[in-house]
Design an enzyme around this catalytic site. Structure first.
Site, mmCIF file in Angstrom:
data_model
loop_
_atom_site.group_PDB
_atom_site.id
_atom_site.type_symbol
_atom_site.label_atom_id
_atom_site.label_comp_id
_atom_site.label_asym_id
_atom_site.label_seq_id
_atom_site.Cartn_x
_atom_site.Cartn_y
_atom_site.Cartn_z
ATOM 1 N N GLN A 1 1.854 8.231 3.917
ATOM 2 C CA GLN A 1 2.317 9.625 3.864
ATOM 3 C C GLN A 1 3.660 9.773 3.155
ATOM 4 O O GLN A 1 3.977 10.813 2.597
ATOM 5 C CB GLN A 1 2.449 10.119 5.312
ATOM 6 C CG GLN A 1 2.769 11.574 5.449
ATOM 7 C CD GLN A 1 1.599 12.464 5.127
ATOM 8 O OE1 GLN A 1 0.454 12.059 5.255
ATOM 9 N NE2 GLN A 1 1.878 13.656 4.683
ATOM 10 N N PHE A 2 4.459 8.699 3.171
ATOM 11 C CA PHE A 2 5.831 8.810 2.630
ATOM 12 C C PHE A 2 5.969 8.110 1.296
ATOM 13 O O PHE A 2 7.058 8.031 0.753
ATOM 14 C CB PHE A 2 6.826 8.196 3.609
ATOM 15 C CG PHE A 2 6.892 8.917 4.914
ATOM 16 C CD1 PHE A 2 6.769 8.227 6.100
ATOM 17 C CD2 PHE A 2 7.069 10.298 4.978
ATOM 18 C CE1 PHE A 2 6.827 8.884 7.318
ATOM 19 C CE2 PHE A 2 7.124 10.964 6.183
ATOM 20 C CZ PHE A 2 7.002 10.259 7.359
ATOM 21 N N GLY A 3 4.842 7.516 0.795
ATOM 22 C CA GLY A 3 4.992 6.801 -0.474
ATOM 23 C C GLY A 3 4.772 5.308 -0.287
ATOM 24 O O GLY A 3 4.171 4.868 0.688
ATOM 25 N N VAL A 4 5.323 4.537 -1.203
ATOM 26 C CA VAL A 4 5.009 3.113 -1.310
ATOM 27 C C VAL A 4 5.653 2.288 -0.190
ATOM 28 O O VAL A 4 6.764 2.588 0.265
ATOM 29 C CB VAL A 4 5.495 2.601 -2.695
ATOM 30 C CG1 VAL A 4 5.463 1.084 -2.747
ATOM 31 C CG2 VAL A 4 4.650 3.223 -3.797
ATOM 32 N N VAL A 5 4.928 1.282 0.271
ATOM 33 C CA VAL A 5 5.440 0.324 1.257
ATOM 34 C C VAL A 5 5.367 -1.068 0.625
ATOM 35 O O VAL A 5 4.346 -1.426 0.042
ATOM 36 C CB VAL A 5 4.623 0.353 2.567
ATOM 37 C CG1 VAL A 5 5.203 -0.605 3.605
ATOM 38 C CG2 VAL A 5 4.579 1.769 3.134
ATOM 39 N N ARG B 1 -5.443 3.196 12.505
ATOM 40 C CA ARG B 1 -4.770 3.111 11.184
ATOM 41 C C ARG B 1 -3.262 2.955 11.338
ATOM 42 O O ARG B 1 -2.591 2.482 10.424
ATOM 43 C CB ARG B 1 -5.096 4.346 10.338
ATOM 44 C CG ARG B 1 -4.545 5.635 10.918
ATOM 45 C CD ARG B 1 -4.858 6.883 10.101
ATOM 46 N NE ARG B 1 -4.463 8.078 10.838
ATOM 47 C CZ ARG B 1 -5.220 8.650 11.779
ATOM 48 N NH1 ARG B 1 -6.428 8.168 12.045
ATOM 49 N NH2 ARG B 1 -4.800 9.699 12.459
ATOM 50 N N ASN B 2 -2.721 3.371 12.484
ATOM 51 C CA ASN B 2 -1.262 3.301 12.714
ATOM 52 C C ASN B 2 -0.885 2.185 13.673
ATOM 53 O O ASN B 2 0.194 2.211 14.269
ATOM 54 C CB ASN B 2 -0.756 4.655 13.231
ATOM 55 C CG ASN B 2 -0.782 5.703 12.145
ATOM 56 O OD1 ASN B 2 -0.659 5.367 10.972
ATOM 57 N ND2 ASN B 2 -0.982 6.947 12.522
ATOM 58 N N GLY C 1 0.858 -1.182 0.000
ATOM 59 C CA GLY C 1 0.000 0.000 0.000
ATOM 60 C C GLY C 1 0.891 1.226 0.000
ATOM 61 O O GLY C 1 2.105 1.124 -0.152
ATOM 62 N N SER C 2 0.283 2.380 0.181
ATOM 63 C CA SER C 2 1.125 3.581 0.271
ATOM 64 C C SER C 2 0.572 4.503 1.348
ATOM 65 O O SER C 2 -0.627 4.495 1.645
ATOM 66 C CB SER C 2 1.198 4.286 -1.068
ATOM 67 O OG SER C 2 -0.104 4.705 -1.408
ATOM 68 N N ASP D 1 0.768 10.308 16.674
ATOM 69 C CA ASP D 1 -0.320 10.001 15.724
ATOM 70 C C ASP D 1 -0.871 8.615 15.991
ATOM 71 O O ASP D 1 -1.014 7.787 15.092
ATOM 72 C CB ASP D 1 0.153 10.128 14.270
ATOM 73 C CG ASP D 1 -1.028 10.158 13.293
ATOM 74 O OD1 ASP D 1 -0.791 10.296 12.079
ATOM 75 O OD2 ASP D 1 -2.183 10.019 13.748
ATOM 76 N N ASP E 1 4.982 3.175 13.655
ATOM 77 C CA ASP E 1 5.276 4.564 13.246
ATOM 78 C C ASP E 1 5.301 5.565 14.388
ATOM 79 O O ASP E 1 4.998 6.744 14.196
ATOM 80 C CB ASP E 1 4.271 5.008 12.171
ATOM 81 C CG ASP E 1 4.331 4.084 10.965
ATOM 82 O OD1 ASP E 1 3.270 3.607 10.527
ATOM 83 O OD2 ASP E 1 5.445 3.797 10.509
ATOM 84 N N LYS F 1 9.453 0.760 3.851
ATOM 85 C CA LYS F 1 8.875 2.045 3.446
ATOM 86 C C LYS F 1 9.915 2.712 2.543
ATOM 87 O O LYS F 1 11.054 2.912 2.958
ATOM 88 C CB LYS F 1 8.644 2.948 4.668
ATOM 89 C CG LYS F 1 7.346 2.762 5.394
ATOM 90 C CD LYS F 1 7.091 3.988 6.281
ATOM 91 C CE LYS F 1 5.875 3.855 7.166
ATOM 92 N NZ LYS F 1 5.836 2.672 8.022
#
Ligand SMILES: CN1CCN(C(=O)c2ccc(Nc3nc(-c4cccc(NC(=O)c5ccc(C(C)(C)C)cc5)c4)cn4ccnc34)cc2)CC1
Length: 285
Positions: free
Chosen positions: A36-40, A151-152, A33-34, A147, A165, A54
């Site tokens: 805040q920082f882009g693709v994982v 979701r985290n 998925g992706s 945060d 995270d 990440k």
């Protein structure tokens, strides 16, 4: 080393500090998925260790500050924290390498398994207690998440739940996310002192934890439903709190409410929360 010495040359590995991972030891697999920082992506480290990688999109993170902090983060080790294995910082994009959690985010897990979970209060309470244990460890190490939300958090085998995270929010460059007026700021998980003064603390993490408990017991509903962020800010400052989820014991809701005390000093610590929730679990189940 003497010429007959067969051991690996002394310099091997030294070019990588222990939190530095050699990208040649990583094999990248499917995309997870992706964020805040882009693709994982899922990956394999040293051929056999399952990892999540990440890949930090350029310009999304203050990288040097993060690489400095990574040394501290690799030392935070607890069963209910997603372990940071290390970083690949010698080239761009930098990679953040963590342990792999096969069932994805707690939020998606709750939504996907709502049918079986609504009747299993014991499991929902156990998930909350696991997150609380991870957060109590961070609190003990004076480490603020900034945060915390379903979701985290991530779900692994045997319903293990881990906080992910932690602390990473400090390195996000997108001011839509970092400023409390921004469109991506997690308003619905923020207490009054964060909404007014962005004053983060372990007690602001406790407020967010109360909202996470509400997410768990509603199997992933959006807090405050379709209210706009500006309406939530106004109501939270007036003392409005989230209603008791239908499938939630009153004793559990009483704990949630304590997390939403207007004043941070009136909220319990994670250490106290852990004792209270374990006590409730023993009485109820
Ligand atoms: C049967 N289901 C099929 C579908 N499914 C999956 O596709 C799935 C399976 C495993 C997954 N695991 C992981 N997924 C991720 C992952 C995936 C996409 C996005 C992200 N998150 C991010 O990129 C991210 C999160 C927060 C933040 C801030 C700084 C704002 C707090 C910044 C960036 C993480 C990280 N992980 C770390 C350890 N394990 C995982 C993720 C998804 C779950 C299982």
């Amino acid at each position: 080393a003497s010429p007959c010495d067969r051991s690996v040359p002394a310099t091997a590995g030294l070019s990588h500090d222990k939190w530095e991972i050699d990208p040649q030891e990583l094999m990248l697999l499917e995309e997870l998925g992706s964020g805040q920082f882009g693709v994982v992506r899922r990956g394999k480290w040293r051929g056999s260790i399952d990892v999540a990688v990440k890949m930090m999109k350029e310009g999304t993170m203050s990288e040097d500050d993060f690489i400095e902090e990574a040394k501290v983060m690799t030392k935070l080790q607890h069963t209910n924290l997603v372990q940071l294995y290390g970083v690949c910082s010698k080239n761009r994009p930098i990679f953040i390498v963590t342990e792999y959690m096969r069932h994805g985010s707690l939020l998606n897990y709750l939504r996907r398994h709502e049918q079986s979970l609504t009747s299993n209060q014991g499991l929902l309470l156990d998930m909350c207690i696991q997150v609380c244990k991870g957060m109590a460890y961070l609190e003990r190490h004076n480490y603020i998440h900034r945060d915390l939300a379903a979701r985290n958090c991530l779900v692994g085998s045997e319903n293990i739940v881990k906080v992910a995270d932690f602390g990473l929010a400090r390195y996000v460059l997108d001011d839509q996310y970092t400023s409390s007026g921004g469109s991506k700021f997690p308003i619905k998980w923020a207490p009054p002192e964060v909404l007014n003064y962005t004053r983060f603390s372990s007690k602001s993490d406790v407020w967010a934890y109360g909202v996470l408990m509400w997410e768990v017991f509603t199997c992933g509903k959006m807090p405050y439903g379709r209210l706009k962020n500006s309406e939530v800010v106004e109501k939270v400052q007036k003392g409005l709190i989230l209603e008791k989820p239908k499938t939630c014991y009153k004793e559990v809701y009483d704990v949630m409410r304590k997390c939403w005390s207007q004043l941070p000093e009136n909220r319990p610590s994670f250490r106290v929360l852990k004792e209270q929730l374990i006590g409730v679990a023993q009485r109820l189940l």
